[in-house]
Write an enzyme that holds these catalytic residues in place. Structure first.
Site, PDB file in Angstrom:
ATOM      1  N   ASP A   1     -15.111  -0.182 -27.972  1.00 41.00           N
ATOM      2  CA  ASP A   1     -14.381   1.114 -28.309  1.00 41.00           C
ATOM      3  C   ASP A   1     -12.719   0.643 -28.033  1.00 41.00           C
ATOM      4  O   ASP A   1     -12.896  -0.353 -27.331  1.00 41.00           O
ATOM      5  CB  ASP A   1     -14.624   2.098 -27.020  1.00 41.00           C
TER       6      ASP A   1
ATOM      7  N   HIS B   1     -17.701   7.910 -38.251  1.00 38.40           N
ATOM      8  CA  HIS B   1     -16.680   8.373 -36.950  1.00 38.40           C
ATOM      9  C   HIS B   1     -15.367   7.521 -37.702  1.00 38.40           C
ATOM     10  O   HIS B   1     -14.378   7.867 -37.242  1.00 38.40           O
ATOM     11  CB  HIS B   1     -17.298   7.823 -35.721  1.00 38.40           C
TER      12      HIS B   1
END
Length: 311
Positions: free
Chosen positions: A153, A222
């Site tokens: 992330d 995403h």
């Protein structure tokens, strides 16, 4: 935009600091009559952080404080940050980004959980009954910068001068130079449904390989939905500060997402694409496995602004 290079009076709070291994997030609302106590705590915040962190110089304790739109006038009056407004709830065809109560936001960071705990406990003690804590989350780094879905992330975060350009207000709002807008959401993951997917299917949802974190060319993923470009084709950047949290015994696995931005329009555009979709893509397929349960927008004033109230 001109690059924001703040003066001594407009030095930012530690928005641009390196990611920490431990964090605590507090969101609170101010009770009627609590404004003087809140102003005092915000004005003395830098000194409080120094006092708590001084015995542990390697602990890296720091804290970022933000104020919501509904509380700004009650605390500081006018002028107010040019783009500060309430969080805009988004109700898409399948997914909801709710707006939830929040006047104050504290993002506490350190290398040790005891330092985060000590500072949070002292903040709550000093604010006492003047505020109501609406959300409290203890977060942590997970393996090699991964979230609880198993993917790395924050890969696209800008660094150096580019981070300041993306996250800090500049001369476009001179009274609030060195500040930042913080869009805050708490997401809960359906880990069981996610783990039922094959790795290849997960990678198509995210738009990256799971093991090596390499980008994949997957329209509508995403990564694709969260890439926003300006009129000139330049990618619009934010400074992400997302961290995992969870309580396995309660079946709670989540990501606490904070986007620091020079203007809230950039993360808001990302959210509209994620939740509402549009001609350029979306909704975000990750939302089938990750549900937003909070939503707030805060302004993070410069450290100099807050200290001026202490003086």
């Amino acid at each position: 935009m001109a690059s924001p290079v703040p003066s001594d009076e407009s030095l930012p709070q530690p928005v641009l600091g390196q990611p920490s291994s431990i964090a605590m997030f507090l969101v609170a609302t101010i009770e009627p009559g609590g404004e003087p106590a809140v102003r005092e705590v915000l004005g003395s915040l830098a000194g409080l952080v120094r006092a708590v962190g001084f015995p542990s110089p390697d602990g890296g304790l720091c804290c970022v404080a933000g104020v919501g739109s509904g509380a700004w006038d009650r605390l500081f009056g006018h002028p107010r940050p040019a783009r500060l407004r309430p969080f805009r709830e988004l109700a898409g065809p399948r997914h909801l980004a709710p707006a939830t109560p929040g006047d104050l936001f504290f993002h506490i960071k350190a290398a040790r959980p005891d330092l985060c705990f000590a500072l949070a406990a002292e903040l709550v003690r000093r604010l006492d009954a003047r505020v109501t804590v609406r959300d409290e989350v203890q977060a942590f780094s997970y393996f090699d910068s991964r979230n609880l879905l198993g993917f790395v992330d924050g890969t696209e975060n800008p660094v150096g001068p580019a981070a300041a350009e993306a996250a800090l207000v500049g001369p476009e709002d001179p009274g609030f130079w060195g500040g930042s807008y913080a869009l805050v959401q708490k997401y809960l993951h359906d880990v069981e449904a996610w783990e039922a997917l094959a790795v290849e299917a997960q990678e198509k949802v995210i738009g990256r390989t799971k093991l090596t974190n390499l980008e994949l060319d997957v329209p509508g993923s995403h990564k694709d939905v969260n890439t926003v470009t300006g009129p000139d084709g330049t990618e619009q950047e934010i400074l992400r500060s997302a961290m995992p949290f969870g309580r396995p015994g309660h079946g709670e696995f989540g990501t606490y997402f904070v986007a620091y931005a020079r203007t809230p329009e950039v993360p808001e555009t990302m959210l509209r694409r994620m939740f509402l979709g549009g001609p350029d893509g979306g909704p975000d397929p990750l939302l089938d496995y990750s549900r937003a349960v909070t939503g707030n927008l805060f302004f993070v004033p410069s450290a100099g602004f807050l200290e001026s109230w202490a003086r």
